[in-house]
Each structure stands twice: as structure tokens, then as C-alpha cells.
Scaffold this motif. Structure first.
Motif, mmCIF file in Angstrom:
data_model
loop_
_atom_site.group_PDB
_atom_site.id
_atom_site.type_symbol
_atom_site.label_atom_id
_atom_site.label_comp_id
_atom_site.label_asym_id
_atom_site.label_seq_id
_atom_site.Cartn_x
_atom_site.Cartn_y
_atom_site.Cartn_z
ATOM 1 N N VAL A 1 0.835 -1.203 0.000
ATOM 2 C CA VAL A 1 0.000 0.000 0.000
ATOM 3 C C VAL A 1 0.873 1.257 0.000
ATOM 4 O O VAL A 1 0.645 2.184 -0.770
ATOM 5 N N TYR A 2 1.893 1.255 0.864
ATOM 6 C CA TYR A 2 2.821 2.385 0.883
ATOM 7 C C TYR A 2 3.436 2.576 -0.492
ATOM 8 O O TYR A 2 3.592 3.682 -0.981
ATOM 9 N N ARG A 3 3.811 1.447 -1.109
ATOM 10 C CA ARG A 3 4.479 1.522 -2.397
ATOM 11 C C ARG A 3 3.589 2.223 -3.426
ATOM 12 O O ARG A 3 4.040 3.089 -4.171
ATOM 13 N N SER A 4 2.299 1.839 -3.434
ATOM 14 C CA SER A 4 1.402 2.477 -4.407
ATOM 15 C C SER A 4 1.261 3.965 -4.104
ATOM 16 O O SER A 4 1.171 4.780 -5.016
ATOM 17 N N GLY A 5 1.282 4.320 -2.814
ATOM 18 C CA GLY A 5 1.204 5.731 -2.450
ATOM 19 C C GLY A 5 2.423 6.492 -2.909
ATOM 20 O O GLY A 5 2.322 7.588 -3.481
ATOM 21 N N ILE A 6 3.600 5.897 -2.683
ATOM 22 C CA ILE A 6 4.847 6.575 -3.060
ATOM 23 C C ILE A 6 4.944 6.702 -4.577
ATOM 24 O O ILE A 6 5.339 7.738 -5.104
ATOM 25 N N ASN A 7 4.516 5.632 -5.287
ATOM 26 C CA ASN A 7 4.591 5.681 -6.746
ATOM 27 C C ASN A 7 3.669 6.737 -7.347
ATOM 28 O O ASN A 7 3.870 7.163 -8.477
ATOM 29 N N SER A 8 2.625 7.111 -6.587
ATOM 30 C CA SER A 8 1.682 8.076 -7.154
ATOM 31 C C SER A 8 2.149 9.518 -6.933
ATOM 32 O O SER A 8 1.509 10.448 -7.409
ATOM 33 N N ALA B 1 2.395 11.149 -0.049
ATOM 34 C CA ALA B 1 2.109 9.745 -0.336
ATOM 35 C C ALA B 1 1.122 9.149 0.660
ATOM 36 O O ALA B 1 0.308 8.303 0.305
ATOM 37 N N ILE B 2 1.187 9.568 1.923
ATOM 38 C CA ILE B 2 0.398 8.920 2.977
ATOM 39 C C ILE B 2 -1.100 9.260 2.925
ATOM 40 O O ILE B 2 -1.920 8.341 2.912
ATOM 41 N N PRO B 3 -1.500 10.555 2.881
ATOM 42 C CA PRO B 3 -2.943 10.832 2.979
ATOM 43 C C PRO B 3 -3.834 10.060 2.002
ATOM 44 O O PRO B 3 -4.872 9.535 2.425
ATOM 45 N N PRO B 4 -3.466 9.916 0.718
ATOM 46 C CA PRO B 4 -4.380 9.192 -0.171
ATOM 47 C C PRO B 4 -4.541 7.720 0.164
ATOM 48 O O PRO B 4 -5.524 7.095 -0.246
ATOM 49 N N ILE B 5 -3.576 7.134 0.902
ATOM 50 C CA ILE B 5 -3.682 5.691 1.152
ATOM 51 C C ILE B 5 -4.312 5.390 2.502
ATOM 52 O O ILE B 5 -4.465 4.222 2.869
ATOM 53 N N ILE B 6 -4.724 6.425 3.238
ATOM 54 C CA ILE B 6 -5.304 6.179 4.560
ATOM 55 C C ILE B 6 -6.521 5.240 4.507
ATOM 56 O O ILE B 6 -6.621 4.317 5.313
ATOM 57 N N PRO B 7 -7.444 5.403 3.538
ATOM 58 C CA PRO B 7 -8.563 4.454 3.490
ATOM 59 C C PRO B 7 -8.109 3.008 3.315
ATOM 60 O O PRO B 7 -8.641 2.100 3.955
ATOM 61 N N MET B 8 -7.085 2.782 2.465
ATOM 62 C CA MET B 8 -6.619 1.406 2.254
ATOM 63 C C MET B 8 -5.964 0.844 3.502
ATOM 64 O O MET B 8 -6.099 -0.339 3.812
ATOM 65 N N LEU B 9 -5.240 1.710 4.221
ATOM 66 C CA LEU B 9 -4.658 1.247 5.482
ATOM 67 C C LEU B 9 -5.777 0.880 6.452
ATOM 68 O O LEU B 9 -5.689 -0.112 7.182
ATOM 69 N N GLY B 10 -6.845 1.677 6.445
ATOM 70 C CA GLY B 10 -7.990 1.377 7.295
ATOM 71 C C GLY B 10 -8.606 0.034 6.970
ATOM 72 O O GLY B 10 -8.982 -0.733 7.854
ATOM 73 N N ASN B 11 -8.661 -0.281 5.655
ATOM 74 C CA ASN B 11 -9.159 -1.585 5.244
ATOM 75 C C ASN B 11 -8.356 -2.707 5.871
ATOM 76 O O ASN B 11 -8.906 -3.711 6.320
ATOM 77 N N TYR B 12 -7.034 -2.531 5.896
ATOM 78 C CA TYR B 12 -6.200 -3.583 6.471
ATOM 79 C C TYR B 12 -6.379 -3.690 7.974
ATOM 80 O O TYR B 12 -6.237 -4.776 8.540
ATOM 81 N N LEU B 13 -6.716 -2.573 8.634
ATOM 82 C CA LEU B 13 -7.023 -2.641 10.064
ATOM 83 C C LEU B 13 -8.224 -3.559 10.289
ATOM 84 O O LEU B 13 -8.220 -4.416 11.181
ATOM 85 N N ILE B 14 -9.246 -3.425 9.444
ATOM 86 C CA ILE B 14 -10.448 -4.245 9.595
ATOM 87 C C ILE B 14 -10.139 -5.710 9.298
ATOM 88 O O ILE B 14 -10.588 -6.620 10.003
ATOM 89 N N ILE B 15 -9.330 -5.943 8.251
ATOM 90 C CA ILE B 15 -8.975 -7.324 7.912
ATOM 91 C C ILE B 15 -8.202 -7.967 9.052
ATOM 92 O O ILE B 15 -8.460 -9.113 9.429
ATOM 93 N N LEU B 16 -7.290 -7.187 9.614
ATOM 94 C CA LEU B 16 -6.490 -7.679 10.736
ATOM 95 C C LEU B 16 -7.397 -8.052 11.906
ATOM 96 O O LEU B 16 -7.218 -9.094 12.553
ATOM 97 N N PHE B 17 -8.383 -7.206 12.165
ATOM 98 C CA PHE B 17 -9.339 -7.453 13.248
ATOM 99 C C PHE B 17 -10.021 -8.805 13.053
ATOM 100 O O PHE B 17 -10.157 -9.594 13.987
ATOM 101 N N LYS B 18 -10.385 -9.108 11.802
ATOM 102 C CA LYS B 18 -11.095 -10.361 11.544
ATOM 103 C C LYS B 18 -10.161 -11.564 11.501
ATOM 104 O O LYS B 18 -10.627 -12.700 11.449
ATOM 105 N N GLU B 19 -8.853 -11.319 11.507
ATOM 106 C CA GLU B 19 -7.903 -12.431 11.540
ATOM 107 C C GLU B 19 -7.578 -12.861 12.973
ATOM 108 O O GLU B 19 -6.983 -13.913 13.175
ATOM 109 N N THR B 20 -7.941 -12.021 13.962
ATOM 110 C CA THR B 20 -7.513 -12.326 15.331
ATOM 111 C C THR B 20 -8.028 -13.653 15.898
ATOM 112 O O THR B 20 -7.377 -14.197 16.778
#
Lengths: 222, 222
Positions: free
Chosen positions: A101-108, A136-155
């Protein structure tokens, strides 16, 4: 067997006791993956080929092997408590996704931004800190949030190494009373109630900021 | 260290059939569901869209492990018929990853430019013809990389059938571990297990890469 409301209300508080552990593990793991993810991204961009290739290989290996097996590996290989093991393993596992995700942010970030910082005689650290990352960071905040939710469901995986989170409690209730329907449904309900509003909020953020190019293809579970 | 490969590895590989069967069962179910649910979510009929949305959100909002326990332990109590744990595990895998993959399908169908549909209408194509000859061929190309990633996730997910006592590779490794409790053998067992999963995932990784490359080649995106 039918749904028993009295039993459900009786066990609900007991399962709810595990929600703290679940959320604690989620946020500890997420903090690890945010930090380590950025480190991995930066190392992978290194111009020293052996380093960047090694990092790419490690990322690939961690990404495509099951987190459950990684949990077992670390739990039995190192003498750490179950909770710490769980937070570290899930954190490291998802740092490989987060680094993408960071990579896509930096590339943009447009190339001209790099060139401008060079023209202004910025050092590499200054370029990253003052020019690239803030864009690079602000546009990817929603995607990072998605991973927070996925992580929650992996616990729930953490019950494999005896962390007493919600699913572990539900299973022991089931083993004691021979009633699995109510405890498991309650756990599912709690997951849904906690994750769905967050998912809606993130979709709202996504719509507001607009998708960044290339972001959809990597985030499978986005 | 790593001296017991000739006894450990064959024992772990004894679970390979179950892992592969669970993967195939899950994949067939997941992709069938993904196509149906993904297309249903782009339907013009509110009822069809509503039902599909509830299904997708329900399975994405609750955790895979919770669903697996539900199908293995709670569901049989509700239903008059019995279901083997293999079917239960495969159902959970298929429904969960199907819900995720349906988002890929939906995204791809929505990504086909509107002008394509309008052109089909102006050529007097029926709705079915538009779908079959114009929208789906273009959407299919877009969804392949996402579906490939999904297959990798599904393979990782099969390790969870360990929790419902299906004798897959993870299950066998844990049996081995309980009879070889020295630190060295434990590390050895899980190292082999990780490597086997990695080798299984590699073809899927290369396939996905190839699809990604192909999806972005030789097609005008204007």
C-alpha cells in the motif's frame, strides 16, 4: 436444537470479556505492520540490488504462507507469551500487505516532486520527510484502514496459540455445555457490529478522496 | 538440525491431499459464488442487489474462522441432515472467499467504460448479448489478477481447517510436534510446513503475476 435466548444472554457477558483482548491484539499488530511496512517499502526501494531482492523475497515468502503456520512457528521456536507472539506474527504478516500500500502511495507522487527537491538541494532524508511522504500517505489512509479491519477479523487465529480472545471463549463454552450455536453466533455478531460501521466509514473516505491509480489490483480484500 | 527430514516431511505431506482437496472445493465454490454475487450486485433489480449485498457483507463482516466453526459445529444442530466436517470447512472457505472475490467481479464489471454499453444498445443488442459479447469479455480480463490473488489467500485459508480437526498438513504437523517436543524438532517441523505451503503457492504467484502483466498489455484504456 433451537436458539435459546436465556442461554445467549447468560453467556454474552462472558464472550464480551474477550473483546478487549481481540481489539488489543488488533491495534498492537496494526502498529507493528504500519511501522515495519514502511521500513520494508524503503528497503525494497534500495538501489543496492542484493538488499532489495532479499527484502522482496522475504516479503513474498511471508505473504504467501499461512499466518496460522507462522503463529505456530514463532510460538514454538521462541519463548514469548501467546499475546506477544500473536501481535508480532500478525503484525509482521500484514506489514507485507501494508508495504504494498505504501508503495502504491509513493509511486503516485509525481516525479517532478523528486526533481524539485533535488533542485532545492534537499538531502534524501529531507526529501522523504518533507516532500514525498506527506503527499504519499494521505491518499492511502482508506486502504490502510481496510487492512485494520482485515487484521481485526484475523484475530480468531490467535486461539491456536491459546490467547483467550472471543473465539477461544466461545469454543470453551461450547465444549462445556455442548451448545455451539449461541456462542459462535454471538462472536460472529460482535465481529459484524464492530467491523461493518468501520468498513462503511472507510468506504465513505474512499469515495471522498477518490481512488488512487493501481490501488484496486493489489488489495484483494479491500 | 534438519536431520529428520526423511521422517517429518512424508508425515506432513500425508495431509497434502486434504489441503489440496479443501483448496479445490473452496475455489470452485468461491468462484461460482463470486460470479453470481458479483453480477447480482450490479443488477438493476433492487431485490437481487439487496440479497447479494446482505450475503457479501455478512460473509465479509464476520471472520472466516467463526464461519468455519459455525458450519462445523452449530449448523448441524440446526439442520435435520448431517454434514461431514470436510464439507463444512469447504463451505466456509468457499462462501467467505466467494464474498471477497465477488467484489473483484463487481469492480471489474463497473470498470468497463459506460460507452461500451451505450454502443451495444445503439447496435440493438439485447441485454444478454450486451453482457455476453461486450461487458463480460472486457471485465474478465480486468478481474483475473484479483481472482489470482484471491486463490493465494484461499490456499492460506485452508490451514484453518486444522481447527475443525481435518487432517490437513497443519494438523499433521501439530501431531508430529506433540510427539517431538524438543525445540530443535519443533522448529524443523514448522520450517518444512512453511516451505511446503510456499512451494504450493509459487505457481499461483507466478500465474497471478503473468495475468497482471497480460491484463495491462495491448489494450487501449481510453
Amino acid at each position: 436444537m433451537t436458539w435459546d435466548w436465556a442461554f445467549a444472554f447468560e453467556i454474552f457477558p462472558r464472550i464480551l470479556q474477550g473483546v478487549g483482548v481481540t481489539i488489543g491484539a488488533t491495534f498492537s499488530a496494526f502498529a507493528i505492520s504500519l511501522t515495519l511496512g514502511l521500513v520494508l517499502t524503503l528497503l525494497r526501494r534500495s538501489s543496492f540490488k542484493p538488499l532489495s531482492l532479499t527484502i522482496a523475497g522475504i516479503i513474498e515468502f511471508i505473504r504467501v504462507t499461512p499466518p496460522l503456520v507462522q503463529l505456530f512457528f514463532v510460538y514454538f521456536a521462541f519463548d514469548m507469551g501467546p499475546f506477544l507472539t500473536g501481535a508480532i506474527v500478525l503484525g509482521v504478516h500484514y506489514s507485507t500487505y501494508v508495504s504494498e500500500v505504501y508503495r502504491s502511495g509513493i509511486n503516485s507522487v509525481p516525479k517532478s516532486q523528486w526533481e524539485a527537491s533535488r533542485a532545492l538541494n534537499f538531502s534524501p532524508v529531507q526529501t522523504w520527510r518533507k516532500v514525498v511522504l506527506p503527499q504519499a500517505i494521505p491518499p492511502i489512509i482508506p486502504m490502510l484502514g481496510n487492512y485494520l479491519i482485515i487484521l481485526f477479523k484475523e484475530t480468531p487465529l490467535l486461539m491456536g496459540i491459546y490467547v483467550t480472545e472471543m473465539m477461544m471463549i466461545a469454543r470453551s463454552i461450547g465444549a462445556e455445555t455442548y451448545r455451539f450455536l449461541e456462542p459462535i453466533t454471538i462472536v460472529g455478531f460482535i465481529f459484524l457490529v464492530l467491523s461493518y460501521p468501520c468498513a462503511l466509514f472507510i468506504r465513505y473516505l474512499e469515495r471522498k478522496s477518490g481512488q488512487i491509480p493501481g490501488s484496486a489490483e493489489k488489495g484483494v480484500k479491500a | 538440525m534438519f536431520t529428520n527430514i526423511d521422517t517429518f516431511l512424508p508425515y506432513i505431506l500425508g495431509g497434502l491431499t486434504t489441503t489440496v482437496q479443501a483448496f479445490l472445493f473452496g475455489a470452485v465454490l468461491a468462484y461460482s459464488i463470486a460470479i453470481v454475487a458479483g453480477l447480482a450486485r450490479t443488477s438493476r433489480l433492487a431485490i437481487v442487489r439487496g440479497v447479494a449485498t446482505v450475503f457479501v457483507e455478512l460473509f465479509r463482516g464476520t471472520s472466516l474462522l467463526v464461519q468455519m466453526f459455525f458450519f462445523a459445529f452449530a449448523f448441524p444442530a440446526l439442520m435435520p441432515f448431517t454434514m461431514s466436517t470436510f464439507i463444512a470447512g469447504g463451505l466456509a472457505l468457499g462462501l467467505n472467499y466467494g464474498a471477497y472475490a465477488s467484489e473483484v467481479v463487481r469492480g471489474a464489471v463497473l470498470a468497463v467504460p459506460k460507452g461500451q454499453k451505450e454502443a451495444a444498445i445503439s447496435l440493438n443488442m439485447s441485454k444478454f448479448q450486451t453482457m455476453r459479447r461486450v461487458v463480460l469479455p472486457q471485465a474478465f480480463r480486468l478481474m483475473l489478477p484479483g481472482l489470482g490473488n484471491n486463490a493465494i489467500e484461499l490456499l492460506k485459508g485452508t490451514s484453518l481447517v486444522y481447527f475443525i480437526s481435518l487432517a490437513d498438513m497443519t494438523f499433521n504437523a501439530n501431531i508430529l510436534r506433540s510427539s517431538n517436543t524438543s525445540l530443535v524438532s519443533q522448529v524443523e517441523i514448522y520450517t518444512y510446513l512453511l516451505l511446503v505451503y510456499f512451494v504450493l503457492a509459487l505457481p499461483l504467484v507466478f500465474l497471478t503475476r503473468w495475468l497482471e502483466k497480460r491484463a495491462s498489455k495491448g489494450v487501449s484504456t481510453a
